[in-house]
Design a protein around this motif. Structure first.
Motif, PDB file in Angstrom:
ATOM      1  N   GLN A   1       0.851  -1.020  -0.022  1.00 57.17           N
ATOM      2  CA  GLN A   1      -0.022   0.029  -0.107  1.00 57.17           C
ATOM      3  C   GLN A   1       0.755   1.086  -0.010  1.00 57.17           C
ATOM      4  OE1 GLN A   1      -1.791   1.400   3.352  1.00 57.17           O
ATOM      5  NE2 GLN A   1      -0.711   0.208   4.840  1.00 57.17           N
ATOM      6  N   SER A   2       2.098   1.331   0.791  1.00 55.16           N
ATOM      7  CA  SER A   2       2.906   2.483   0.718  1.00 55.16           C
ATOM      8  C   SER A   2       3.787   2.363  -0.280  1.00 55.16           C
ATOM      9  CB  SER A   2       3.327   2.781   2.192  1.00 55.16           C
ATOM     10  OG  SER A   2       3.989   1.642   2.554  1.00 55.16           O
ATOM     11  N   GLY A   3       3.776   1.298  -1.105  1.00 53.55           N
ATOM     12  CA  GLY A   3       4.857   1.190  -2.225  1.00 53.55           C
ATOM     13  C   GLY A   3       5.655  -0.029  -2.206  1.00 53.55           C
ATOM     14  N   LEU A   4       6.446  -0.166  -3.160  1.00 50.25           N
ATOM     15  CA  LEU A   4       7.362  -1.457  -3.419  1.00 50.25           C
ATOM     16  C   LEU A   4       8.452  -1.246  -2.446  1.00 50.25           C
ATOM     17  CD1 LEU A   4       7.640  -2.590  -7.210  1.00 50.25           C
ATOM     18  CD2 LEU A   4       6.177  -3.569  -5.285  1.00 50.25           C
ATOM     19  N   PRO A   5       8.971  -2.130  -2.191  1.00 51.26           N
ATOM     20  CA  PRO A   5      10.477  -2.215  -1.299  1.00 51.26           C
ATOM     21  C   PRO A   5      11.510  -1.678  -2.159  1.00 51.26           C
ATOM     22  CG  PRO A   5       9.521  -4.335  -1.023  1.00 51.26           C
ATOM     23  CD  PRO A   5       8.701  -3.417  -1.903  1.00 51.26           C
ATOM     24  N   LEU A   6      12.393  -0.836  -1.944  1.00 50.25           N
ATOM     25  CA  LEU A   6      13.370  -0.217  -2.956  1.00 50.25           C
ATOM     26  C   LEU A   6      14.516  -1.260  -2.745  1.00 50.25           C
ATOM     27  CD1 LEU A   6      12.683   3.450  -2.696  1.00 50.25           C
ATOM     28  CD2 LEU A   6      12.098   1.829  -4.538  1.00 50.25           C
ATOM     29  N   VAL A   7      14.430  -2.395  -3.039  1.00 52.43           N
ATOM     30  CA  VAL A   7      15.772  -3.546  -2.910  1.00 52.43           C
ATOM     31  C   VAL A   7      15.885  -3.968  -4.653  1.00 52.43           C
ATOM     32  CG1 VAL A   7      15.263  -3.600  -0.530  1.00 52.43           C
ATOM     33  CG2 VAL A   7      14.093  -4.967  -1.932  1.00 52.43           C
ATOM     34  N   ALA A   8      16.917  -4.576  -4.428  1.00 52.72           N
ATOM     35  CA  ALA A   8      17.191  -5.187  -5.753  1.00 52.72           C
ATOM     36  C   ALA A   8      16.118  -6.434  -6.132  1.00 52.72           C
ATOM     37  CB  ALA A   8      18.576  -6.024  -5.627  1.00 52.72           C
ATOM     38  N   ARG A   9      15.587  -7.021  -5.267  1.00 51.04           N
ATOM     39  CA  ARG A   9      14.619  -8.186  -5.490  1.00 51.04           C
ATOM     40  C   ARG A   9      13.327  -7.583  -4.606  1.00 51.04           C
ATOM     41  NH1 ARG A   9      19.147 -11.395  -5.715  1.00 51.04           N
ATOM     42  NH2 ARG A   9      18.929 -12.555  -7.610  1.00 51.04           N
ATOM     43  N   PRO A  10      12.644  -6.796  -4.963  1.00 54.29           N
ATOM     44  CA  PRO A  10      11.172  -6.321  -4.347  1.00 54.29           C
ATOM     45  C   PRO A  10      10.129  -7.432  -4.048  1.00 54.29           C
ATOM     46  CG  PRO A  10      11.245  -5.046  -6.571  1.00 54.29           C
ATOM     47  CD  PRO A  10      12.787  -5.966  -6.289  1.00 54.29           C
ATOM     48  N   TYR A  11       9.926  -8.348  -5.113  1.00 52.94           N
ATOM     49  CA  TYR A  11       9.021  -9.278  -4.930  1.00 52.94           C
ATOM     50  C   TYR A  11       9.223 -10.241  -3.967  1.00 52.94           C
ATOM     51  CZ  TYR A  11       7.566  -6.357  -9.079  1.00 52.94           C
ATOM     52  OH  TYR A  11       7.114  -5.551 -10.023  1.00 52.94           O
ATOM     53  N   GLN A  12      10.625 -10.573  -4.120  1.00 49.95           N
ATOM     54  CA  GLN A  12      11.166 -11.469  -3.094  1.00 49.95           C
ATOM     55  C   GLN A  12      11.243 -11.024  -1.480  1.00 49.95           C
ATOM     56  OE1 GLN A  12      12.705 -14.506  -3.523  1.00 49.95           O
ATOM     57  NE2 GLN A  12      13.050 -14.759  -1.327  1.00 49.95           N
ATOM     58  N   ALA A  13      11.337  -9.605  -1.554  1.00 53.71           N
ATOM     59  CA  ALA A  13      11.255  -8.911  -0.113  1.00 53.71           C
ATOM     60  C   ALA A  13       9.712  -9.044   0.473  1.00 53.71           C
ATOM     61  CB  ALA A  13      11.709  -7.657  -0.187  1.00 53.71           C
ATOM     62  N   ILE A  14       8.887  -8.810  -0.452  1.00 52.15           N
ATOM     63  CA  ILE A  14       7.428  -9.029  -0.233  1.00 52.15           C
ATOM     64  C   ILE A  14       7.024 -10.447   0.331  1.00 52.15           C
ATOM     65  CG2 ILE A  14       4.946  -8.982  -1.149  1.00 52.15           C
ATOM     66  CD1 ILE A  14       6.280  -6.547  -2.710  1.00 52.15           C
ATOM     67  N   ALA A  15       7.679 -11.314  -0.489  1.00 54.13           N
ATOM     68  CA  ALA A  15       7.410 -12.735  -0.381  1.00 54.13           C
ATOM     69  C   ALA A  15       7.842 -13.339   0.934  1.00 54.13           C
ATOM     70  CB  ALA A  15       7.794 -13.590  -1.462  1.00 54.13           C
ATOM     71  N   GLU A  16       8.919 -12.903   1.257  1.00 58.12           N
ATOM     72  CA  GLU A  16       9.410 -13.228   2.707  1.00 58.12           C
ATOM     73  C   GLU A  16       8.887 -12.692   3.763  1.00 58.12           C
ATOM     74  OE1 GLU A  16      13.813 -11.935   2.624  1.00 58.12           O
ATOM     75  OE2 GLU A  16      14.132 -13.316   0.951  1.00 58.12           O
TER      76      GLU A  16
END
Lengths: 152, 166
Positions: free
Chosen positions: B14-29
């Motif tokens: 909701q507040s945005g995608l994580p600004l890391v190299a693997r953002p979808y991986q970060a969400i998944a974790e």
């Protein structure tokens, strides 16, 4: 907000990312390959532009209609001597997301979102009761496809 | 409409995608899901239009687009959808909707938001739209914004908070 102005690469990133950000394992690396820079640079620049307020958001944009929510555009004709007080009354509702003063007889235009259509109607009735002014709703009947975006 | 996994992804982004190299991986974790499932669900939401797009929302004002004109048009009912598609496709129109008229108060059924760097720029764009609409249009007005009274993300109550475009 800082006074930092976007440079050519910042503008290229903004323009490139108004379309589709990739859904892949290393999306920033893919964006970097379009723009002749590297992954860490793209991430750092997006982060700096968010901090500087040049970008108001970075991520998925959700469509309220498809989430089951209701949204409306509403307008009021507010007497000049009551304008600020009515603005406070309207803005106090958390359902009100945006509110603009515009140069027209209908001089206050706001967007409100709620979970249901009846939630919107209840909100509008509350605002009418609080302000003693009629509120006209202009809910969207159809949304037209938006093509290209503003050039940064 | 949306399943539980999708709802969890929406809440997490909701507040945005994580600004890391693997953002979808970060969400998944964070959600305890496989990254491939998160990517699949996001792609599915894009296809269904639950997600309009993924990207950056520039602040119009900070980019120098300080003039915001809501152009409103009285377009023949039988032509408004065809015309709305044409107007929405213009690169300076950021929103384009058909909305109801109000008897004796509001004759306009097509709304197109125009952003420009100056009033003249917006007026030129309004003239261009008038040419496109031609005889299908019976009147128009432009409501310039004088002041932003409130601007926050759109949030739903009693649910995981969600952000919406523009």
């Amino acid at each position: 907000m800082s006074d930092h102005a976007p440079d050519a690469t910042d503008r290229a990133i903004i323009n490139a990312l108004q379309g589709g950000f990739p859904v892949t394992d290393r999306p920033f690396a893919e964006v970097a390959s379009w723009l002749n820079t590297d992954e860490a640079d793209v991430i750092a620049r997006i982060s700096a532009m968010l901090d500087a307020g040049m970008l108001s958001r970075f991520g998925p944009m959700y469509n309220m209609d498809r989430l089951g929510g209701a949204i409306t555009l509403a307008a009021m004709s507010v007497p000049a001597d009551r304008f600020d007080a009515v603005s406070e009354q309207v803005n106090a509702h958390r359902e009100v997301a945006h509110n603009y003063e515009r140069d027209h007889e209908l001089n206050m235009w706001f967007v409100a979102a709620a979970e249901t259509r009846s939630g919107i109607d209840a909100l509008i009735e509350r605002i009418e009761a609080e302000t003693g002014l009629p509120v006209f709703q202009f809910p969207k009947e159809r949304e037209y496809f938006i093509g290209l975006r503003l050039q940064a | 409409m949306i399943d539980r996994t999708e709802r969890a992804i929406i809440a997490e982004t909701q507040s945005g995608l994580p600004l890391v190299a693997r953002p979808y991986q970060a969400i998944a974790e964070k959600l305890g899901l496989p990254a491939t499932l998160v990517e699949q669900k996001i792609k599915a939401m894009l296809e269904r239009g639950v997600i309009r797009r993924i990207g950056a929302v520039p602040d119009h004002y900070r980019l120098g687009y300080t003039v915001n004109g809501m152009s409103v048009w009285d377009v023949e009912d039988g032509l408004v959808d065809e015309m709305g598609e044409l107007v929405g496709a213009l690169d300076y129109v950021t929103h384009c909707y058909r909305r109801p008229r109000r008897a004796r108060l509001w004759p306009y059924n097509l709304f197109a938001m125009i952003h420009g760097r100056t009033n003249e720029e917006v007026e030129d764009k309004v003239d261009a739209i008038a040419k496109i609409l031609g005889p299908a249009q019976h009147g128009h007005d432009v409501l310039y914004s004088k002041r932003i009274l409130k601007k926050t993300g759109i949030r739903l109550q009693n649910q995981d908070k969600q952000s919406c475009s523009d």
